[in-house]
Structures are given as C-alpha cells and as structure tokens.
Design a protein around this motif. Structure first.
Motif, PDB file in Angstrom:
ATOM      1  N   UNK A 287       0.827  -1.210   0.000  1.00  0.00           N
ATOM      2  CA  UNK A 287       0.000   0.000   0.000  1.00  0.00           C
ATOM      3  C   UNK A 287       0.861   1.260   0.000  1.00  0.00           C
ATOM      4  N   UNK A 288       1.904   1.276   0.847  1.00  0.00           N
ATOM      5  CA  UNK A 288       2.793   2.441   0.890  1.00  0.00           C
ATOM      6  C   UNK A 288       3.485   2.619  -0.462  1.00  0.00           C
ATOM      7  N   UNK A 289       3.998   1.523  -1.021  1.00  0.00           N
ATOM      8  CA  UNK A 289       4.709   1.611  -2.295  1.00  0.00           C
ATOM      9  C   UNK A 289       3.833   2.089  -3.430  1.00  0.00           C
ATOM     10  N   UNK A 290       2.635   1.516  -3.536  1.00  0.00           N
ATOM     11  CA  UNK A 290       1.721   1.876  -4.630  1.00  0.00           C
ATOM     12  C   UNK A 290       1.304   3.335  -4.535  1.00  0.00           C
TER      13      UNK A 290
ATOM     14  N   UNK B  84       1.257   8.981  -6.250  1.00  0.00           N
ATOM     15  CA  UNK B  84       1.164  10.382  -5.874  1.00  0.00           C
ATOM     16  C   UNK B  84       2.343  11.195  -6.397  1.00  0.00           C
ATOM     17  N   UNK B  85       3.553  10.656  -6.276  1.00  0.00           N
ATOM     18  CA  UNK B  85       4.734  11.392  -6.736  1.00  0.00           C
ATOM     19  C   UNK B  85       4.695  11.599  -8.243  1.00  0.00           C
ATOM     20  N   UNK B  86       4.399  10.530  -8.987  1.00  0.00           N
ATOM     21  CA  UNK B  86       4.373  10.635 -10.446  1.00  0.00           C
ATOM     22  C   UNK B  86       3.233  11.536 -10.906  1.00  0.00           C
ATOM     23  N   UNK B  87       2.081  11.413 -10.284  1.00  0.00           N
ATOM     24  CA  UNK B  87       0.922  12.215 -10.696  1.00  0.00           C
ATOM     25  C   UNK B  87       1.116  13.691 -10.370  1.00  0.00           C
ATOM     26  N   UNK B  88       1.716  13.983  -9.214  1.00  0.00           N
ATOM     27  CA  UNK B  88       2.002  15.384  -8.877  1.00  0.00           C
ATOM     28  C   UNK B  88       2.992  15.983  -9.869  1.00  0.00           C
TER      29      UNK B  88
END
Length: 480
Positions: free
Chosen positions: A243-246, A251-255
């Motif tokens: 869950x943390x990894x996904x 979030x990082x890529x989408x931001x």
C-alpha cells in the motif's frame, strides 16, 4: 421447547481475506483519485510551492520506517482494534484506551469529511450536465444509506467491490500521467524542476508535508482486518508495504505529471484558479471529453470506495471496543450470517448522519468546512496515533523475546517515532493554513484540541474501568 438461535454473535467472520483484498481496502481508503485531483492541486494552490512531488518521495521512507515496527508487532497481535491493542500491549492499557478514542474520532472524521466532498461532487456534476441544482447533503445522505447497507454484508464482498473500482481508478491515473508527461507544456529541460530540493525546502515547506501526509491516510489500517485475514502474521505486513509503495509512486508521479502538463512555472497559478478542475481539464485536453467523463465518474466511485473502506474500519473499531467492554456491550455484536459488525456499522452511520445534517442545517460549505476541517483534523490524529504505535513497538519488544532483528524492534520504530513527532509539530504549526483560517482563528486550536479531548476522555474511561471493572480492564487489548 426449541430455542431460536440469536441473530448475532461475538466474533467477526471466519478468515476470508488475503493480501490482495487487504490492499484493496487500505489503498481505497487513501482514495488515489481524491488525493491527486483534489489533494495535490490543493497543496500546490495553498502553499505556492512547486516541489510537491518530492514531498511524496521523502515521506515514503518515513512511512516505511513506521511499517517495519508495525509489521513486526502484527505478527504477535491480531485484534480488530488495530492500533489500540498495540499501544495497550506496548505502553499501557490506559494509553491504549486513550489512543482508541483518538482513533475513533480521527477515522470517523475522515470518513464523514468525504461525504461533504461526495455530495458537492455529485451536485456539481449534475448541474454541469443538466443545469439542475440540488442540495449537496441530499446526495451525501443517499450515499450514507448505501454504505451503511454494504457495511452489513460479508467483508469479502466489500473487498471485491473495492478491488474492481481501485483497478479502474489506478488505470485512468496511469493513462493521464503518461499523456501529461509525454506532452510537457513548457519543454526545454525544466520538466523536473518540481523534484529539485531547492523548490521544496522554502518557507511553507511544513504545510506541504502536512498536506502530503494526509494523502497517505488509510494505508495504516490493514491490522483492522487481522481477525478476518488468512495468515495475518504475514498478510498484514505484506499488504501495508504494498500500500505504501503503490500510493507513494502514484502520488509522486501524478504530482509531477500535473506540473509538467501545466508547466512548473504555471502550476501554482492554475491550481489557484481552477482547483481540482485543472486535472480534469488536462485530461480533456489530451485524451478527449469522453475519456474525461469516465474519469469524472471514477472520481465519484473513488469517493464511494473511500467511504466504504473507512466505514468498515470504524465499524470494527466500535466492535472491538464493545467486545472488550470499553464501550457499550451491544457494539460488540456481529451478524451471525455475514460476520459483519452490524452494531458498529449502524453506530458509524448514525454518527455520520448527525454530523452531515448538522453541517447542512448550519449552512456550512461542504468543501471548505466539512471536508477540509474534518479531513485535516483526522490526518493530524492519524500521525499522532502512528507516533504512539512506534513508541509501543519499542516497549513491546523490550519486554518480549522474539526473532525480530534490532532494526525491526528498535532502530526503525525509534526513527519513525522521531520523524512522526516532527511531522505532527509541522502540522500543528501550519494548521491555520491547512484549514484556510488566519493565525488568530479559534479553529486552528479548537480542531486539534478535539483530539486532545478525545485522548483525555480515553484516559478517564480507563481510570473508571480500572477502578470499577478490573477484570474487564485486564482484558483490554487482548490478542484474538
């Protein structure tokens, strides 16, 4: 004379859930589409900082440090109360009951906050498509009824619903990210500016981290389903790491994709002008209106998935506390056929209905007040609880021999506790910015103060139990 069997039992359903289903629950609780379209855009707009993607990259290791100790403890303690049995066994029963009251407040708050977002989203969508206006609270209450009904069904049925919705949600996020990263608004070597530390560590960086950690809220709830999980000693840890990894990658890529698609030098101004609509506008620009209509629908189903996931978690908190005598005994009942904590589910629905209607009758804004106030309070409470759990890991393994390494039992939880306390301080210091008030506003102290009141109420309840019902008090946080 034949005596009819009662319709309720005192235990949850037999273990039906595997790692995939647990991941569905906890990632759905984080609400990836909500976090990206709403949370990321809000972070850019409120803080004026373009280094938002980097904040997710830096937060992920902190959450993974927490997960190391959390996972180690999950191998020894299985209880639907999740966090409070950890604290009860690692620090003290009084501290555990105190944390349980904070958890009830925090998870009820975040679940109820999403009803405000959902009601507003549906009302706006209908008005945009048909020109018809409708009250936001009507749709919020309608969804509240649906979630309440589903909360009484078998937990594996809920997991299947969430799993399908989550796969569709993640798929459209990836498609939009690829489209935006492939078509930068301002090509010329500045696309990775949001990943530069100098664009994050500026005045207001605390608010960025406070917003970003809120986006992860929900990943830590795997242990709530421990009693209904096959091989919980292995499954809970695996599901939490996944869950943390996904969520961190999404979030990082989408931001970053939002900044690249808008232009790093324009993303703050555009999010301030358009808010969540910016992400949907970018989707329409690159992928067409039909695809974006699908994304809009999935944005609504993402909120439904988040509501259902947190509803299930809160219902199990009520159940665990009722079963152990901390709260009224009737809450510790489950349906004989489904194994669902029906009494806890009804209690959560009742609390949600009272709060939603209270905000509606007060004429409050469903986004700026219901969603923002309760959501920020909830994420503050979750960080507090996680810090307490990290400390409880240290206490638990200091008194108990096991196969865990020094890293698992001491180093990682100690580092996690320090970093989580630092995050908590950042959130409190920046609380006025997070809820959109001035530094002198009563709300900047009143809302986090509710968490303190809950903690003190929990301690008071533990004192009463210890004095009047010592046998019940001795069983608090028991392993199932």
């Amino acid at each position: 004379m034949v005596t009819e069997a009662p319709s309720f039992t005192r235990s949850l359903a037999r273990p039906r859930l595997g790692a995939t289903q647990i991941v569905s629950f906890v990632v759905a609780a984080s609400g990836p589409l909500i976090a990206i379209a709403g949370g990321v855009s809000t972070t850019y707009a409120v803080t004026g900082i373009i280094g938002v993607p980097l904040s997710f990259v830096l937060l992920a290791p902190v959450l993974l440090l927490f997960t190391v100790g959390y996972a180690a403890m999950s191998r020894h303690i299985t209880n639907a109360g999740a966090f409070y049995p950890y604290v009860a066994n690692g620090i003290s029963r009084g501290a555990g009951i105190s944390v349980s009251f904070v958890a009830l407040l925090a998870y009820n708050a975040i679940q109820i906050s999403v009803y405000g977002l959902f009601g507003w989203s549906v009302a706006n969508y209908i008005q945009e498509k048909t020109g018809t206006t409708s009250p936001w609270w009507l749709w919020a209450v309608a969804m509240l009824v649906i979630v309440g009904v589903l909360g009484a069904l078998r937990v594996d049925i809920n997991a299947r619903v969430l799993g399908v919705l989550l796969l569709l949600e993640c798929a459209v996020i990836v498609i939009i990210d690829v489209a935006l990263l492939s078509n930068p608004a301002a090509p010329g070597g500045h696309e990775l500016a949001p990943m530069n530390p100098s664009n994050l560590f500026v005045a207001g960086v605390g608010a960025v981290f406070a917003f970003s950690v809120a986006a992860f809220t929900g990943f830590e709830g795997a242990a709530t389903y421990g009693e209904e999980t096959r091989n919980p000693s292995r499954t809970i840890a695996m599901a939490t790491y996944v869950a943390v990894g996904v969520t961190a990658v999404l979030y990082a890529v989408s931001a970053l994709a939002m900044a690249v698609g808008t232009g790093p030098d324009q993303v703050v101004a555009q999010t301030q002008q358009q808010g969540p609509a910016l992400w949907f506008g970018l989707s329409s620009q690159h992928l067409g209106t039909v695809f974006t209509d699908v994304v809009n629908i999935l944005f609504l189903t993402s909120q439904f998935a988040c509501l259902l996931s947190f509803h299930n978690a809160v219902a199990r908190y009520f159940f665990a506390l009722g079963r152990e005598g901390v709260l009224p005994d009737m809450l510790g009942r489950t349906n004989r056929k489904t194994g669902a904590p029906v009494a806890g589910s009804l209690a959560q629905s009742a609390v949600a209905l009272i709060v939603v209607l209270g905000f509606a009758f007060a004429g409050a804004d469903p986004i700026l007040q219901l969603f923002t106030w309760l959501g920020t309070t909830a994420s503050t409470g979750v960080v507090w609880i996680m810090a307490m759990v990290s400390l409880s890991v240290l206490g638990f393994f200091r008194r108990r021999a096991g196969n865990e390494t020094v890293w698992q039992r001491t180093v990682a939880p100690a580092l996690a506790a320090l970093l989580l306390v630092a995050l908590l301080v950042l959130i409190i210091v920046n609380f006025d910015r997070l809820v959109g008030t001035g530094p002198d506003s009563v709300l900047r102290w009143l809302l986090p103060g509710l968490l303190v009141v809950a903690a003190l109420a929990g301690y008071a309840r533990s004192a009463v139990l210890r004095a009047r019902k010592p046998e019940t008090y001795a069983k608090v946080g028991g392993v199932r």
